[in-house]
Design an enzyme around this catalytic site. Structure first.
Site, PDB file in Angstrom:
ATOM      1  CD  GLU A  91      -6.908  27.948 -21.651  1.00  0.00           C
ATOM      2  OE1 GLU A  91      -7.979  28.431 -22.123  1.00  0.00           O
ATOM      3  OE2 GLU A  91      -6.786  27.652 -20.457  1.00  0.00           O
ATOM      4  CG  ASN A 136      -7.318  29.398 -15.957  1.00  0.00           C
ATOM      5  OD1 ASN A 136      -7.333  29.668 -17.147  1.00  0.00           O
ATOM      6  ND2 ASN A 136      -6.295  28.776 -15.381  1.00  0.00           N
ATOM      7  CG  ASN A 158      -3.717  31.918 -18.261  1.00  0.00           C
ATOM      8  OD1 ASN A 158      -3.161  31.285 -19.155  1.00  0.00           O
ATOM      9  ND2 ASN A 158      -4.487  31.335 -17.355  1.00  0.00           N
ATOM     10  CG  ASP A 203      -7.651  25.757 -17.578  1.00  0.00           C
ATOM     11  OD1 ASP A 203      -7.803  26.904 -18.057  1.00  0.00           O
ATOM     12  OD2 ASP A 203      -6.596  25.123 -17.697  1.00  0.00           O
ATOM     13  NE  ARG A 251       1.790  31.887 -19.829  1.00  0.00           N
ATOM     14  CZ  ARG A 251       0.519  31.492 -19.895  1.00  0.00           C
ATOM     15  NH1 ARG A 251      -0.385  32.256 -20.472  1.00  0.00           N
ATOM     16  NH2 ARG A 251       0.137  30.331 -19.370  1.00  0.00           N
TER      17      ARG A 251
END
Length: 291
Positions: A15, A156, A101, A204, A99
Site C-alpha cells: 500500500e 481510501n 489507513n 482503493d 488503525r
C-alpha cells in the site's frame, strides 16, 4: 501493456506508494508485514517495524513519517533496518481498536490521515470491518491535529484539486468516491458522491495525472480506472494482479505508473508485487511532510 515487477519483494498487503521527486526514490509499505520500503535505483531498503504501518512519507527535515497503529512516528532513515529508531510525532486518532489507513500530504505539506477499525489480526490475517469508527485528520508540521470527519468505514484515496478547494476522498465500505469542498477555515463541506459503486471491485488508493484525471486502483477488480473530472470512466487498465491497492506517478518525467498490490486467494504470480509501466501522460508530484 508491458508490466514490470520493480523488485522480487512480495507484500502481504502492499500500500501507500509515494514517489519522492527530489530523491528519485519510491516509498511504500506492507501493512500486514509491518514493513516500510524504499527503492532508490536498484537499491531496496526494508525497515521492519513493530506494528502494522499504512504509510511511509519523507519529510523536509530529512527523516520520514510512518503511520503505525499506535500513532504517527518519525523514522530515522539512517537507523538499522532491523531496529529502526522511531520518535512519536502525534496520536491522530485516539479511538481504541482503530488503525491508520490512507495517508497523503497536501501541497502545503500537511499530512491527511484516514483511520478505520483495525482489520488485521496478530498473525496478519484479515478481520471483518464491523463498525464505522474511522475518521479523517489533518496533521500540521508542528504536529497539531485537526479532526475533519468521523463515522468512516474504510478510508481510501486522498487527492486535491489544482486550486486546493476540493478533496477527493473514498470509503471502500461504500464502494464510493466522494468530493468535499474545503472551507476557508480548513473544514470540509458535506460529501458529494462523485463516482461509484462500480462492478469492477471497490475503490482503493488513487493518483492524479496532469490533466486532472484520477487513476483509481480497484481492489478485487484486477484493474485501474482512469476517471475524468466529471466522474465518467475514461479507460480501464487491466492488471496482472487481482488486488491492486494504490498507484502513484514517478520517474524523472512522472510518466512511470507504479501500482502496489496485495496477496489474494487467487494466488496470481505477481500478487503482492509493485508493478511499473510507462504511460502516455505525466502525473502530479507527491508532497513531502513539511515538518
Amino acid at each position: 501493456m508491458a508490466w514490470t515487477a520493480v523488485t522480487e519483494h512480495r507484500a502481504q498487503l502492499g500500500e501507500g506508494p509515494f514517489w519522492d521527486a527530489p530523491g528519485q526514490a519510491l516509498y511504500w509499505v506492507d501493512i500486514a508485514g509491518q514493513q516500510a520500503l524504499r527503492l532508490s535505483g536498484e537499491h531496496l531498503q526494508v525497515w521492519q517495524l513493530p506494528e502494522p504501518v499504512s504509510a511511509f512519507i519523507p519529510c523536509e527535515s530529512g527523516d520520514a513519517l510512518v503511520t503505525l497503529s499506535s500513532g504517527v512516528y518519525r523514522l530515522d532513515l539512517g537507523s538499522p533496518q532491523a531496529a529502526p529508531r522511531l520518535t512519536l510525532l502525534c496520536v491522530a486518532d485516539p479511538q481504541p481498536g482503530n488503525r491508520p489507513n490512507e495517508a497523503r500530504c497536501d501541497a502545503r505539506g500537511r499530512l491527511w490521515l484516514g483511520s478505520m477499525q483495525n482489520n488485521i489480526g496478530e498473525q496478519g490475517e484479515d478481520l471483518p470491518v464491523l463498525r464505522r469508527s474511522g475518521g479523517l485528520f489533518r496533521i500540521d508540521a508542528d504536529a497539531r491535529v485537526t479532526p475533519l470527519l468521523s463515522g468512516l468505514g474504510i478510508p481510501n484515496t486522498l487527492l486535491w484539486s489544482e486550486d486546493a478547494t476540493q478533496v477527493y476522498f473514498g470509503d471502500s465500505l461504500d464502494g464510493t468516491l466522494y468530493r468535499y469542498s474545503i472551507g476557508i477555515d480548513g473544514q470540509l463541506g458535506p460529501p458529494r458522491k462523485w463516482f461509484g459503486p462500480h462492478p469492477c471491485g471497490v475503490p482503493d488508493g488513487s493518483a492524479m495525472d496532469a490533466e486532472g484525471y484520477l487513476w483509481n486502483a480497484r481492489w478485487d477488480g484486477g484493474c485501474l480506472l482512469r476517471l475524468a473530472p466529471d466522474g465518467e470512466v475514461d479507460r480501464v487498465i487491466e492488471l496482472p494482479v487481482s488486488r491492486p491497492s494504490s498507484c502513484v506517478f514517478g520517474g524523472k518525467d512522472l510518466r512511470t505508473l507504479y501500482i502496489t498490490s496485495a496477496a489474494s486467494p487467487l494466488n496470481h504470480p505477481l500478487d503482492g508485487a509493485v508493478l511499473a509501466i510507462e504511460v502516455d501522460i505525466a502525473g502530479k508530484i507527491c508532497h513531502r511532510f513539511a515538518g
